[in-house]
Scaffold this motif. Sequence first.
Motif, PDB file in Angstrom:
ATOM      1  N   UNK A  48       0.833  -1.200   0.000  1.00  0.00           N
ATOM      2  CA  UNK A  48       0.000   0.000   0.000  1.00  0.00           C
ATOM      3  C   UNK A  48       0.873   1.256   0.000  1.00  0.00           C
ATOM      4  N   UNK A  49       1.817   1.295   0.928  1.00  0.00           N
ATOM      5  CA  UNK A  49       2.629   2.500   1.044  1.00  0.00           C
ATOM      6  C   UNK A  49       3.512   2.714  -0.179  1.00  0.00           C
ATOM      7  N   UNK A  50       4.272   1.684  -0.563  1.00  0.00           N
ATOM      8  CA  UNK A  50       5.163   1.846  -1.710  1.00  0.00           C
ATOM      9  C   UNK A  50       4.362   2.064  -2.982  1.00  0.00           C
ATOM     10  N   UNK A  51       3.242   1.355  -3.095  1.00  0.00           N
ATOM     11  CA  UNK A  51       2.393   1.533  -4.265  1.00  0.00           C
ATOM     12  C   UNK A  51       1.984   2.992  -4.397  1.00  0.00           C
ATOM     13  N   UNK A  52       1.455   3.529  -3.293  1.00  0.00           N
ATOM     14  CA  UNK A  52       1.001   4.916  -3.348  1.00  0.00           C
ATOM     15  C   UNK A  52       2.146   5.867  -3.665  1.00  0.00           C
ATOM     16  N   UNK A  53       3.314   5.604  -3.095  1.00  0.00           N
ATOM     17  CA  UNK A  53       4.456   6.490  -3.321  1.00  0.00           C
ATOM     18  C   UNK A  53       4.919   6.469  -4.769  1.00  0.00           C
ATOM     19  N   UNK A  54       4.714   5.333  -5.442  1.00  0.00           N
ATOM     20  CA  UNK A  54       5.187   5.218  -6.822  1.00  0.00           C
ATOM     21  C   UNK A  54       4.217   5.816  -7.831  1.00  0.00           C
ATOM     22  N   UNK A  55       2.987   6.050  -7.391  1.00  0.00           N
ATOM     23  CA  UNK A  55       2.001   6.523  -8.363  1.00  0.00           C
ATOM     24  C   UNK A  55       2.179   8.002  -8.668  1.00  0.00           C
ATOM     25  N   UNK A  63      -3.333  10.322 -16.541  1.00  0.00           N
ATOM     26  CA  UNK A  63      -3.654   8.965 -16.086  1.00  0.00           C
ATOM     27  C   UNK A  63      -2.620   8.581 -15.032  1.00  0.00           C
ATOM     28  N   UNK A  64      -2.917   7.540 -14.219  1.00  0.00           N
ATOM     29  CA  UNK A  64      -1.918   7.078 -13.268  1.00  0.00           C
ATOM     30  C   UNK A  64      -0.787   6.365 -14.001  1.00  0.00           C
ATOM     31  N   UNK A  65       0.399   6.503 -13.478  1.00  0.00           N
ATOM     32  CA  UNK A  65       1.565   5.836 -14.045  1.00  0.00           C
ATOM     33  C   UNK A  65       2.633   5.774 -12.970  1.00  0.00           C
ATOM     34  N   UNK A  66       3.637   4.946 -13.169  1.00  0.00           N
ATOM     35  CA  UNK A  66       4.751   4.984 -12.228  1.00  0.00           C
ATOM     36  C   UNK A  66       5.954   5.652 -12.897  1.00  0.00           C
TER      37      UNK A  66
END
Lengths: 199, 199
Positions: A48-55, A63-66
């Motif tokens: 959750x945390x790393x995912x959110x930080x990478x978005x 659009x969302x991307x990393x």
Amino acid sequence: MNQQVEPIQRMADELSKLPGIGRKSAQRLAYYLASQPVESVRALARALQEGREQIRLCTRCFNYTSEDLCAVCKDVKRREDLLCVVRDPRDVAAMERMNDYHGLYHVLHGILSPMDGIGPNDIRIRELMDRLQTGQVKELILATNPDIEGEATAAYIARLAKPLGVRVTRIAHGVPVGSDLEYTDEVTLSKAMEGRREL
Amino acid sequence: MNQQVEPIQRMADELSKLPGIGRKSAQRLAYYLASQPVESVRALARALQEGREQIRLCTRCFNYTSEDLCAVCKDVKRREDLLCVVRDPRDVAAMERMNDYHGLYHVLHGILSPMDGIGPNDIRIRELMDRLQTGQVKELILATNPDIEGEATAAYIARLAKPLGVRVTRIAHGVPVGSDLEYTDEVTLSKAMEGRREL
């Protein structure tokens, strides 16, 4: 005794902030997590945390991307003369599941809603106009939701875009495939009649 | 394009491992989290991870606690001659909400289930017997669920505990308060008749 074990209470409090998760479900989830190995709860927390930080937001279509550009914008095979306007990144995912659209997107991140105090400057309309100014886009497809605010936003954008010489279209309203006429509301039915096509 | 933004996919994958959260809900939650400030997602992740890390089992009754003894066991006002056996910590929370029981607990952390290969050594039965050996407990209340496995577990424990001279009781089965006789299943009704009391 006061009922709750403090760490469980803290987990439940945070979980109950999520949409669609009420107090009871949050409690149940917290007790479930308490019963799981520490390592799997860590994996969840990390995702959750790393995912959110990478978005990040795609610098072109939002659009969302990393990365800098999203997967659609990076794809050289997409048609650059076709631009589909949607409300949020979830809608891009829905359109992409269809596997039938080969143009680009523009994500507004919201919808005009005077009731909620959301005006044209609160969503990505200016950025859309900037994209249209380049003259690359030949057709602008307005795919906001078929509700009052979605229609109003589409009408607003259409009014701005037409003077730029862009062809502006709106996705069709009608009877959903696989649905039952008997259970279709009147407004949808009337839109379906209005939009009928020759066979 | 492959539909999913990788970090969102990772969030959704982890969330869909939670009970009661399917693929679609997990996706929706992941997109929701993507739209929230990094700080609030960090707070959620921290609450889950730190919460789980702080949870321990009470060394006496195996209830959840963040200390050595749980809040019930630490409470000097609880009756030490009354011991209520439950399946898991959630059941302790349910009993405590009742605010009417002043004895101690023993949490089995499971239930006998030959089908799932769970035998007496897989749950905290030996620890229960150790507690009974001290002679402090006068009444052992078996509060496992009123289903087949709960009944079997209660019967098993009763057989072990009675020779120790402990009074062994089982919570009453009957019609739930506020329910409707018409919609009560026959087994429950028959238990309610069987357990009727003089007024």
